[in-house]
Design an enzyme around this catalytic site. Structure first.
Site, short mmCIF file in Angstrom:
data_model
loop_
_atom_site.label_atom_id
_atom_site.label_comp_id
_atom_site.label_asym_id
_atom_site.label_seq_id
_atom_site.Cartn_x
_atom_site.Cartn_y
_atom_site.Cartn_z
N ASN A 158 2.85 2.87 -9.38
CA ASN A 158 1.51 2.98 -9.89
C ASN A 158 0.46 2.43 -8.87
OD1 ASN A 158 2.72 0.50 -10.43
ND2 ASN A 158 1.81 0.37 -12.54
N LYS A 218 -6.36 -5.48 -2.29
CA LYS A 218 -5.38 -6.30 -2.04
C LYS A 218 -4.65 -5.77 -0.63
CE LYS A 218 -3.64 -5.18 -5.92
NZ LYS A 218 -4.78 -4.44 -6.72
N ASP A 252 -7.07 -2.36 -7.61
CA ASP A 252 -7.94 -1.89 -6.57
C ASP A 252 -8.85 -2.80 -6.05
OD1 ASP A 252 -6.48 0.63 -6.99
OD2 ASP A 252 -8.14 1.15 -8.39
N GLY A 264 -16.00 -4.51 5.20
CA GLY A 264 -15.61 -3.03 5.39
C GLY A 264 -14.12 -2.84 5.21
N ARG A 278 -12.85 6.39 -10.38
CA ARG A 278 -13.03 4.90 -11.00
C ARG A 278 -14.38 4.76 -11.66
NH1 ARG A 278 -10.87 2.41 -5.50
NH2 ARG A 278 -8.57 2.86 -5.47
N ASP A 334 -20.18 -5.19 1.39
CA ASP A 334 -21.13 -4.09 1.73
C ASP A 334 -21.72 -2.69 1.20
OD1 ASP A 334 -18.13 -3.60 2.36
OD2 ASP A 334 -18.83 -1.75 3.03
N GLN A 375 -1.58 -4.10 -9.05
CA GLN A 375 -2.57 -3.86 -10.10
C GLN A 375 -3.51 -5.14 -10.36
OE1 GLN A 375 1.23 -3.26 -11.20
NE2 GLN A 375 0.53 -1.50 -10.46
N GLY A 435 -1.55 1.54 -5.41
CA GLY A 435 -1.91 2.29 -4.21
C GLY A 435 -2.76 1.24 -3.26
N HIS A 436 -2.07 0.72 -2.33
CA HIS A 436 -2.87 -0.18 -1.71
C HIS A 436 -2.94 0.22 -0.42
CE1 HIS A 436 -0.61 -3.79 -3.79
NE2 HIS A 436 -1.26 -2.81 -4.63
N THR A 437 -4.44 0.31 0.05
CA THR A 437 -4.85 1.15 1.31
C THR A 437 -5.25 0.26 2.45
OG1 THR A 437 -6.17 2.31 -0.34
CG2 THR A 437 -6.81 2.69 2.03
N THR A 459 -0.81 -2.39 -17.82
CA THR A 459 0.33 -1.63 -17.24
C THR A 459 1.61 -2.61 -17.95
OG1 THR A 459 1.59 -1.17 -15.03
CG2 THR A 459 0.39 -3.34 -15.25
P1 GDP Z 1 -5.58 -2.30 -3.66
O1 GDP Z 1 -4.93 -1.66 -4.77
O2 GDP Z 1 -6.16 -3.57 -4.49
O3 GDP Z 1 -4.93 -2.68 -2.43
O4 GDP Z 1 -7.06 -1.56 -3.20
P2 GDP Z 1 -7.08 0.18 -3.13
O5 GDP Z 1 -6.73 0.52 -1.63
O6 GDP Z 1 -6.69 0.92 -4.09
O7 GDP Z 1 -8.59 0.17 -2.98
C1 GDP Z 1 -9.60 -0.48 -2.30
C2 GDP Z 1 -10.38 0.58 -1.34
O8 GDP Z 1 -11.55 0.00 -0.68
C3 GDP Z 1 -9.77 1.15 -0.19
O9 GDP Z 1 -10.00 2.58 -0.13
C4 GDP Z 1 -9.97 0.27 0.91
O10 GDP Z 1 -9.85 0.81 2.05
C5 GDP Z 1 -11.39 -0.19 0.75
N1 GDP Z 1 -11.88 -1.37 0.91
C6 GDP Z 1 -11.26 -2.69 0.87
N2 GDP Z 1 -12.26 -3.63 1.36
C7 GDP Z 1 -13.23 -3.18 1.53
C8 GDP Z 1 -14.66 -3.68 2.11
O11 GDP Z 1 -14.87 -4.93 2.07
N3 GDP Z 1 -15.58 -2.76 2.20
C9 GDP Z 1 -15.38 -1.34 1.87
N4 GDP Z 1 -16.46 -0.53 2.00
N5 GDP Z 1 -14.11 -0.79 1.49
C10 GDP Z 1 -13.20 -1.72 1.36
P1 IMO Z 2 -3.18 -1.33 -7.48
O1 IMO Z 2 -1.95 -2.02 -7.08
C1 IMO Z 2 -5.58 0.37 -10.74
C2 IMO Z 2 -3.90 1.35 -14.60
C3 IMO Z 2 -3.81 2.90 -14.92
C4 IMO Z 2 -3.69 2.72 -16.44
C5 IMO Z 2 -3.00 1.64 -16.73
C6 IMO Z 2 -1.56 1.82 -16.88
O2 IMO Z 2 -3.63 -0.01 -6.58
O3 IMO Z 2 -4.31 -2.03 -7.94
P2 IMO Z 2 0.54 2.49 -15.70
O4 IMO Z 2 1.00 3.73 -14.65
O5 IMO Z 2 1.00 1.29 -15.12
O6 IMO Z 2 1.45 3.00 -16.69
O7 IMO Z 2 -0.81 2.59 -15.99
O8 IMO Z 2 -3.10 0.78 -15.36
N1 IMO Z 2 -3.29 0.99 -13.21
C7 IMO Z 2 -3.90 0.64 -12.12
N2 IMO Z 2 -5.30 0.71 -11.90
N3 IMO Z 2 -4.97 0.04 -9.58
C8 IMO Z 2 -3.68 -0.25 -9.80
O9 IMO Z 2 -2.83 -0.32 -8.95
C9 IMO Z 2 -3.05 0.38 -11.12
N4 IMO Z 2 -1.99 0.43 -11.45
C10 IMO Z 2 -1.78 0.96 -12.87
O10 IMO Z 2 -4.89 3.37 -14.41
O11 IMO Z 2 -4.95 2.61 -16.97
MG MG Z 3 -5.09 0.38 -5.42
#
Ligand code: GDP
Ligand code: IMO
Ligand code: MG
Length: 431
Positions: free
Chosen positions: A38, A16, A13, A413, A304, A332, A223, A40-42, A238
């Site tokens: 598993n 990415k 998270d 942001g 988290r 930020d 991850q 979740g890329h936003t 994972t």
């Molecule tokens: P990923 O799994 O690495 O793609 O990250 P996630 O999407 O799970 O979590 C990152 C969260 O932070 C998402 O809600 C994004 O929209 C948000 N985000 C990413 N970069 C920034 C940033 O620079 N500032 C803020 N405030 N939010 C961000």
């Molecule tokens: P992104 O790509 C954050 C964590 C789970 C758990 C452990 C094992 O969005 O960064 P699994 O479902 O693989 O058996 O879970 O890994 N986990 C993540 N934590 N971001 C992720 O993906 C994750 N994918 C798995 O919370 O602790």
């Molecule tokens: Mg994520």
């Protein structure tokens, strides 16, 4: 051309998806190489928000090819839902979203085992997303798995029934849990039609041919490196190799074909699920970070765990990945902190150390911090590095000096455009 890599340096998270989406327009191909739903890329742009689980984060850039590599595990039900969202948004993905025949399938019973196994662990649970990731990779390495290419096999249903029977035997080893297998199976078989409609490729030939033709390729990690099956905080990890080495296995390319390795870290640190997290803050400051950063899982919605940035942890993952440039995201979120701490060492067994111990999951490590002054102002209108408040520049400089890798981008942001390019020349594709 070489394959550039974007991956997370913490516990996932890191942002990415946002960075891949930003950089994608400079590339011909974006490819996922490991993990599954598993992840979740936003992505946020033009007032819209999308969360991708299986589909690579280059899908919203026109003309760009998106590859789901052999190292990925696919749940067709999740994929179908993602594709429905693309249809809704009128994204033209046909012929641009390609799937490796060698990617493994997540069956409903993989999720069943995942849930039963986690439930049986009680307090020792991994905190899995329960998407069936572990059991699917177990079948892959156990040589029992079903691959995407098998869907077209005339014996597909025999293979399915055989694996399902094995799974149902395994489930009986655990205390009973509720799982509506019949309903999940019906959804699964229906969703296979969506998967079948996507072009299937021999990914390793496809990517290597693209490299030969001089195409630019970006590999998108899921991850984070601290969740890597070999080098993460085992067993709280994972089931795939999330580090750069995973790109070679997950796409079928040689190590010599790896180019830039872009490592992403938040300006602080988070983790979702169980397991060690040395700089975790379980106090009001941690709660404030969670609130400011809206730190709730993109896949499961779970809160988290939050804490300060941890330099020894980052040095470890920079080493493992051969990171050539760093991206700092969510700077930020620190806008309203009077003081910001940076973990510089640990105290462990009465000694000061920078090394993460083998038994990190069972020992107590006390982080040593260095304090930094916060900037106490909004970064909303900052688009150039020079415009950052002095205290923010000092913070970035401290990270760069300690980590000994150039910081090329700073994200301010969630929106696609909220990105400061600090060192243009270092981001080859940005010119
Ligand atoms: P990923 O799994 O690495 O793609 O990250 P996630 O999407 O799970 O979590 C990152 C969260 O932070 C998402 O809600 C994004 O929209 C948000 N985000 C990413 N970069 C920034 C940033 O620079 N500032 C803020 N405030 N939010 C961000
Ligand atoms: P992104 O790509 C954050 C964590 C789970 C758990 C452990 C094992 O969005 O960064 P699994 O479902 O693989 O058996 O879970 O890994 N986990 C993540 N934590 N971001 C992720 O993906 C994750 N994918 C798995 O919370 O602790
Ligand atoms: Mg994520």
């Amino acid at each position: 051309m070489a394959v550039d890599v974007i991956l997370g340096l913490q516990w996932g998270d890191e942002g990415k998806g946002k960075i891949v989406d930003y950089l994608a327009e400079k590339y011909d191909i974006v490819a996922r190489f490991q993990g599954g739903p598993n992840a979740g890329h936003t992505l946020k742009f033009d007032g819209q928000k999308f969360v991708l689980h299986t589909v690579p984060s280059g899908i919203f850039r026109q003309d760009l090819i998106n590859v789901i590599g052999n190292g990925v595990v696919i749940d067709p039900i999740t994929l179908e839902k993602e594709i429905a969202k693309l249809d809704e948004a009128k994204v033209n993905y046909q012929d641009r979203l390609l799937v490796s025949r060698k990617a493994h399938l997540i069956l409903p019973t993989h999720r069943y085992i995942d849930a039963a196994s986690e439930a049986s662990k009680g307090k020792e649970k991994i905190g899995s997303t329960l998407k069936g990731i572990g059991p699917t990779y177990m079948d892959k390495t156990g040589r029992n798995g079903i691959r995407v290419g098998d869907i077209l096999d005339k014996d597909f249903s025999i293979k399915y029934e055989k694996l399902k029977a094995k799974h149902l035997g395994l489930v009986r080893l655990y205390p009973e849990i509720e799982f509506d297998l019949e309903a999940e199976e019906a959804k699964w078989f229906a969703s296979l039609e969506t998967l079948k409609a996507l072009p299937m490729i021999d990914g390793e030939y496809y990517i290597n041919q693209a490299i030969k033709e001089g195409k630019t390729i970006l590999a998108e990690g899921a991850q984070g490196s601290m969740l890597d099956i070999d080098f993460g905080t085992y067993p709280f990890v994972t089931s795939s190799n999330t580090v750069t080495a995973g790109v070679c296995n997950g796409l079928g390319i040689a190590p010599s074909k790896i180019g830039e390795v872009i490592g992403i870290t938040k300006a602080y640190c988070t983790r979702v699920g169980s397991g060690p997290f040395p700089t975790e803050l379980t106090d009001a400051t941690g709660d404030f970070l969670r609130k400011e950063g809206a730190e709730f899982g993109a896949t499961t919605g779970r809160p988290r765990r939050c804490g300060w940035i941890d330099l020894p942890q980052l040095k470890y993952t920079i080493m493992l990945n051969g990171v050539t440039q760093l991206v700092i995201t969510k700077i930020d979120i620190l806008n309203n902190f009077e003081n910001i701490s940076v973990g510089t060492h640990y105290e462990y067994n009465g000694q000061r150390t920078e090394q993460l111990p083998y038994d990190i999951s069972t020992v107590s490590m006390v982080p040593v911090y260095q304090e930094h002054k916060g900037w106490l102002s909004s970064l909303d209108h900052v688009s150039e590095y020079e415009e950052l408040p002095e205290a923010a520049k000092n913070y970035v400089q401290t990270l760069e000096t300690s980590l000994e890798v150039p910081i090329t981008m700073i994200s301010t942001g969630p929106e696609r455009k909220k990105l400061i390019i600090k060192e243009k020349a270092k981001v080859e594709v940005l010119g």
